[in-house]
Motif scaffolding. Structure first.
Motif, PDB file in Angstrom:
ATOM      1  N   THR A 122       2.656   6.366  -2.815  1.00  0.00           N
ATOM      2  CA  THR A 122       1.381   6.769  -2.593  1.00  0.00           C
ATOM      3  C   THR A 122       1.353   8.314  -3.104  1.00  0.00           C
ATOM      4  OG1 THR A 122       1.049   5.379  -0.873  1.00  0.00           O
ATOM      5  CG2 THR A 122      -0.340   7.267  -1.056  1.00  0.00           C
ATOM      6  N   GLN A 142       6.393  -3.602   8.420  1.00  0.00           N
ATOM      7  CA  GLN A 142       7.182  -2.777   7.257  1.00  0.00           C
ATOM      8  C   GLN A 142       8.202  -2.018   8.076  1.00  0.00           C
ATOM      9  OE1 GLN A 142       4.929  -0.110   5.140  1.00  0.00           O
ATOM     10  NE2 GLN A 142       3.852  -1.451   3.942  1.00  0.00           N
ATOM     11  N   ASN A 153       6.619   3.109   0.359  1.00  0.00           N
ATOM     12  CA  ASN A 153       5.132   3.092   0.057  1.00  0.00           C
ATOM     13  C   ASN A 153       4.509   4.710   0.431  1.00  0.00           C
ATOM     14  OD1 ASN A 153       4.938   0.563  -0.073  1.00  0.00           O
ATOM     15  ND2 ASN A 153       4.599   0.196   2.090  1.00  0.00           N
TER      16      ASN A 153
END
Length: 293
Positions: free
Chosen positions: A21, A9, A17
């Motif tokens: 999350t 990533q 992300n």
């Protein structure tokens, strides 16, 4: 770190992300807060609903432990019968003889396609009509019959798939040294396939433990889940508390089974590893002394 199936990533993907999350955790926390608030307003979290599980033994000795024993008894009997039966049918489906392979395939596909609850009801009617089994024992017999017929068929497919995943050279090498087909299966293929099959087998054993609840729901078998119904009514409709305790017991039971299987799988894999003995230069040249002489 990149691989064939995964690209590392970048900074933007990592930030995205992390944000997703955090949002997910906040939503889960809000959902839990909402559920707890509703339970609190309905009085389901009052100490009076839970004290019988912590301050006395009546709920455990009268309802929970007898139900747990019935669940474990039905599951254990089903596992003891279904495992070897599934192994036999799984191996039979790999036979070179059509008169063995075809009937085994028909039996496996037939019972694998029928819901386990139907098999339990069929077993109850069968024992009531054609046997002298007492009415008190019929639910246990019917539950075990249904679980064995269904799960033995599923385990047969697991065994067959586990053996087929092994390299073909394993059986060819065994036959090259003079082993017969039965010896190849027993001494070479099955020992290697057991480790590969173990996670799937354990998953099916967990299914067996949970499916015993079908006997309590339909066949009046006094297993763990059915004891929650009786216990909830006896203690004043504390449904949430009763089913929460039963769910925790199921989770602990299946977690213990899965943990044991993971430990056993590690031991089996370690046992198959090489000893890693290191050869010295003298070992590699056994005739060096004779040449020097």
């Amino acid at each position: 770190m990149s691989s064939v199936l995964y690209d590392a990533q970048g900074p933007r993907a990592k930030r995205r992300n992390v944000l997703l999350t955090v949002v997910f955790l906040v939503l889960v926390a809000l959902l839990l807060w909402w559920v707890i608030g509703i339970l609190w307003d309905k009085g389901q979290l009052d100490w009076a609903k839970w004290e019988m599980f912590f301050t006395g033994s009546e709920a455990w000795t009268t309802y929970i432990l007898p139900g747990l024993w019935s669940t474990l008894k039905a599951a254990a009997l089903s596992v003891i019968i279904a495992l070897p039966l599934g192994a036999v049918f799984g191996i039979a489906r790999l036979s070179d003889h059509a008169w063995v392979r075809v009937p085994a395939g028909v039996v496996v596909e037939f019972f694998r396609s029928i819901p386990v609850l139907v098999l339990m009801i069929f077993g109850l009617a069968l024992f009531a009509e054609y046997t002298s089994v007492s009415s008190d024992d019929r639910p246990l017999y019917a539950v075990v019959t249904g679980l064995v017929l269904y799960n033995a068929s599923v385990l047969a497919e697991i065994v067959r798939a586990g053996i087929l995943t092994l390299p073909k050279g394993q059986s060819e090498a065994a036959m090259a040294i003079g082993l017969r087909k039965g010896q190849v299966m027993r001494l070479v293929l099955l020992p290697q396939a057991v480790t590969a099959m173990l996670p799937a087998i354990v998953s099916q054993l967990v299914v067996i433990v949970k499916d015993t609840a079908l006997g309590g729901a339909v066949l009046t078998y006094s297993e763990l889940l059915s004891s929650a119904n009786t216990m909830s009514g006896f203690y004043g409709a504390n449904t949430i508390a009763s089913y929460t305790v039963i769910a925790v017991i199921y989770i602990a039971l299946n977690f213990a089974l899965t943990s044991f299987a993971s430990w056993l799988e590690r031991r089996l894999r370690q046992g198959k590893k090489s000893t890693g003995a290191v050869l010295t230069a003298d070992d590699n040249q056994p005739n060096a002394g004779a040449v020097a002489a």
